[in-house]
Design an enzyme around this catalytic site. Sequence first.
Site, short mmCIF file in Angstrom:
data_model
loop_
_atom_site.label_atom_id
_atom_site.label_comp_id
_atom_site.label_asym_id
_atom_site.label_seq_id
_atom_site.Cartn_x
_atom_site.Cartn_y
_atom_site.Cartn_z
N HIS A 98 10.76 -8.12 -0.27
CA HIS A 98 10.05 -9.37 -0.75
C HIS A 98 9.19 -9.79 0.52
O HIS A 98 9.40 -9.90 1.61
CB HIS A 98 10.94 -10.57 -1.10
CG HIS A 98 11.28 -10.62 -2.46
ND1 HIS A 98 10.60 -10.29 -3.63
CD2 HIS A 98 12.58 -10.72 -2.84
CE1 HIS A 98 11.19 -10.23 -4.80
NE2 HIS A 98 12.61 -10.53 -4.39
N CYS A 157 4.48 -7.17 -2.08
CA CYS A 157 3.63 -7.63 -2.73
C CYS A 157 2.33 -8.30 -2.06
O CYS A 157 2.69 -8.62 -0.97
CB CYS A 157 4.09 -8.77 -3.79
SG CYS A 157 5.13 -8.18 -5.07
N ARG A 211 0.18 -4.10 -4.34
CA ARG A 211 0.89 -3.71 -3.14
C ARG A 211 0.28 -3.66 -2.05
O ARG A 211 -0.91 -2.96 -1.80
CB ARG A 211 1.75 -2.78 -3.62
CG ARG A 211 2.37 -2.68 -5.22
CD ARG A 211 3.66 -3.58 -4.91
NE ARG A 211 4.35 -3.83 -5.96
CZ ARG A 211 4.34 -4.77 -6.83
NH1 ARG A 211 3.31 -5.58 -6.58
NH2 ARG A 211 5.00 -4.92 -7.83
#
Length: 263
Positions: free
Chosen positions: A167, A241, A250
């Site tokens: 993340h 991300c 990405r």
Amino acid sequence: MREPMAVVVQGAGRRRAVLARGLWAGGEVAVTLGVVLLLLVVHQLWWTNREAREGAERQVQALEREWEQPPEDRPAEEGPRGEVPEELVAVPEGPVAEESERAVARPKPRAPRWDQAYAVLRIPRLGVAAPVAQGVGKRGVLDKGYVGHYPGTAQPGQAGNFAVAGHRNTHGEPFRYINRLRVGDELRVETRVGRFTYVVDRTLEQTSARDGGVIAPVPRSVVKPAYGYRKLGYYITLTTCTPEFSSKYRLVVWGKLKSVERR
């Protein structure tokens, strides 16, 4: 003659009172919604980070304690269908074996059990130390503050591409600042058998979320073919991300294996 006038004034007063009560009720609803949204933001940006980071830190410490134990005292790790996997280390071989001359031969490893934390990724430049678990599911891996290993890609030190995801925002956000990594920065992957040190080599600032080429055995973007490699090697790939607080694209960081240190 004055009585009708009094009736009109009284009716206007009631309408004003009703309007005032409506405005007050609307204001209360707006304030309540604002407080709820604020609490949701606090939960996402603060609480999930705190909870995930604390859990990830505990897992890193647990792995380190386990690795310090003598081999005979370590708990068995169950692999797929109850099998006990071989040591999680692979050996450079073939045309690029010279890239890691200190590697020691070992059998090709089986994949770790799903969602199992079995390694630690350290990024010294960013002060990151995150557990690495098998799989890239949100609930079982990424939302716990872990780094997820893409199934089917190489294991640490193995010829091919050791590809992971993490993340960038919320839930521990271990990859929040990987855009700050520069060529030559170290990426250290530790397992129960040793440390695999990679060095950052290339970066792809933005590509499609469906660009599977970036985690291929020979990583190369299929969206932007100018980015990536053309021959087999010992690679690591970090994906997250981008832009921040969005999952539209990405961000990719690639590194090459520099050394292998046995425990």
